[in-house]
Design an enzyme around this catalytic site. Sequence first.
Site, PDB file in Angstrom:
ATOM      1  N   ARG A  38     -30.807  31.588  20.804  1.00 45.16           N
ATOM      2  CA  ARG A  38     -31.192  30.317  20.184  1.00 45.16           C
ATOM      3  C   ARG A  38     -30.541  30.181  18.818  1.00 45.16           C
ATOM      4  O   ARG A  38     -30.612  31.067  17.987  1.00 45.16           O
ATOM      5  CB  ARG A  38     -32.720  30.256  20.030  1.00 45.16           C
ATOM      6  CG  ARG A  38     -33.221  29.124  19.114  1.00 45.16           C
ATOM      7  CD  ARG A  38     -33.637  27.922  19.905  1.00 45.16           C
ATOM      8  NE  ARG A  38     -33.947  26.778  19.073  1.00 45.16           N
ATOM      9  CZ  ARG A  38     -35.150  26.264  18.899  1.00 45.16           C
ATOM     10  NH1 ARG A  38     -36.186  26.825  19.480  1.00 45.16           N
ATOM     11  NH2 ARG A  38     -35.317  25.187  18.166  1.00 45.16           N
ATOM     12  N   ARG A  81     -31.251  23.709  23.553  1.00 47.09           N
ATOM     13  CA  ARG A  81     -31.532  25.101  23.215  1.00 47.09           C
ATOM     14  C   ARG A  81     -31.634  25.985  24.449  1.00 47.09           C
ATOM     15  O   ARG A  81     -32.116  25.556  25.495  1.00 47.09           O
ATOM     16  CB  ARG A  81     -32.768  25.246  22.354  1.00 47.09           C
ATOM     17  CG  ARG A  81     -33.955  24.440  22.770  1.00 47.09           C
ATOM     18  CD  ARG A  81     -34.814  24.143  21.540  1.00 47.09           C
ATOM     19  NE  ARG A  81     -35.894  23.233  21.790  1.00 47.09           N
ATOM     20  CZ  ARG A  81     -35.821  21.914  21.652  1.00 47.09           C
ATOM     21  NH1 ARG A  81     -34.710  21.356  21.301  1.00 47.09           N
ATOM     22  NH2 ARG A  81     -36.859  21.154  21.879  1.00 47.09           N
ATOM     23  N   ASP A 102     -36.892  27.942  23.743  1.00 46.33           N
ATOM     24  CA  ASP A 102     -37.787  27.463  22.695  1.00 46.33           C
ATOM     25  C   ASP A 102     -39.161  28.030  23.028  1.00 46.33           C
ATOM     26  O   ASP A 102     -39.603  27.944  24.178  1.00 46.33           O
ATOM     27  CB  ASP A 102     -37.813  25.928  22.702  1.00 46.33           C
ATOM     28  CG  ASP A 102     -38.573  25.342  21.529  1.00 46.33           C
ATOM     29  OD1 ASP A 102     -38.623  25.984  20.464  1.00 46.33           O
ATOM     30  OD2 ASP A 102     -39.121  24.233  21.677  1.00 46.33           O
ATOM     31  N   ASP A 131     -42.929  27.663  21.620  1.00 45.86           N
ATOM     32  CA  ASP A 131     -43.849  26.978  20.713  1.00 45.86           C
ATOM     33  C   ASP A 131     -45.249  27.571  20.848  1.00 45.86           C
ATOM     34  O   ASP A 131     -45.736  27.776  21.967  1.00 45.86           O
ATOM     35  CB  ASP A 131     -43.942  25.483  21.043  1.00 45.86           C
ATOM     36  CG  ASP A 131     -42.723  24.697  20.603  1.00 45.86           C
ATOM     37  OD1 ASP A 131     -41.959  25.189  19.760  1.00 45.86           O
ATOM     38  OD2 ASP A 131     -42.552  23.569  21.106  1.00 45.86           O
TER      39      ASP A 131
END
Length: 165
Positions: A81, A90, A93, A95
Amino acid sequence: MGIFLLLGSNQGDRLANLLEAGRMINERIGQMVRSSSIYTTQAWGQTDQADFLNQVIEIESGLTAEEVLNHALKIENHLGRRRVEKWGPRVIDIDILYVGDEIIKTDKLVVPHPQIQFRRFTLAPLAEVAPNFNHPVLGKTQTQLLSECVDTLDVIRISDATAAT
C-alpha cells in the site's frame, strides 16, 4: 474485545490481497472469529477507478486500538500500500470500524469509523456478520444503518469468491 475491520482491495490480485491481509491480521493483531462474504463494490469517494473487493472481519485482540492501528498500517505497507491520494486505488486497505463499544477520538484514530453510516460497501458486510451490533454513537444496529443508507453504489455479495478475481 471484538474489533471489526473492513478489508478492501482494487489493485492486483484482489482476492489474494484480502486473504493475505486476513492471515497477517490473525498472526499479528488478533484471532479472527467471524468474517463476512466477499463483496464486489464500486469505488466510493473517487469513483473513476476499478471496483473493490471488500470484506468485514471480527477479531478478538488484547491490543489497544492504537496498537491495532499501528499493526494494520504495517500490514498495509508490507502488502504494498502506498498512500498517494485520498480514496485512490489501493492494493489493500484496513479500516478499523469498531473496537467493541469504545468511542475514541485522537489525532490518529476515530472509532467508530466516522463514515460507516454513509457507506453501503461497509454496512452490507457488517450487517451480515453483526446485524444487531449497536453503533455506540448513533444507537442503531448495523441492519438499521444499512436500511437507512442513501449510498446507491453497487455492492454485490459474491457467493464463489474465486469468481471475483
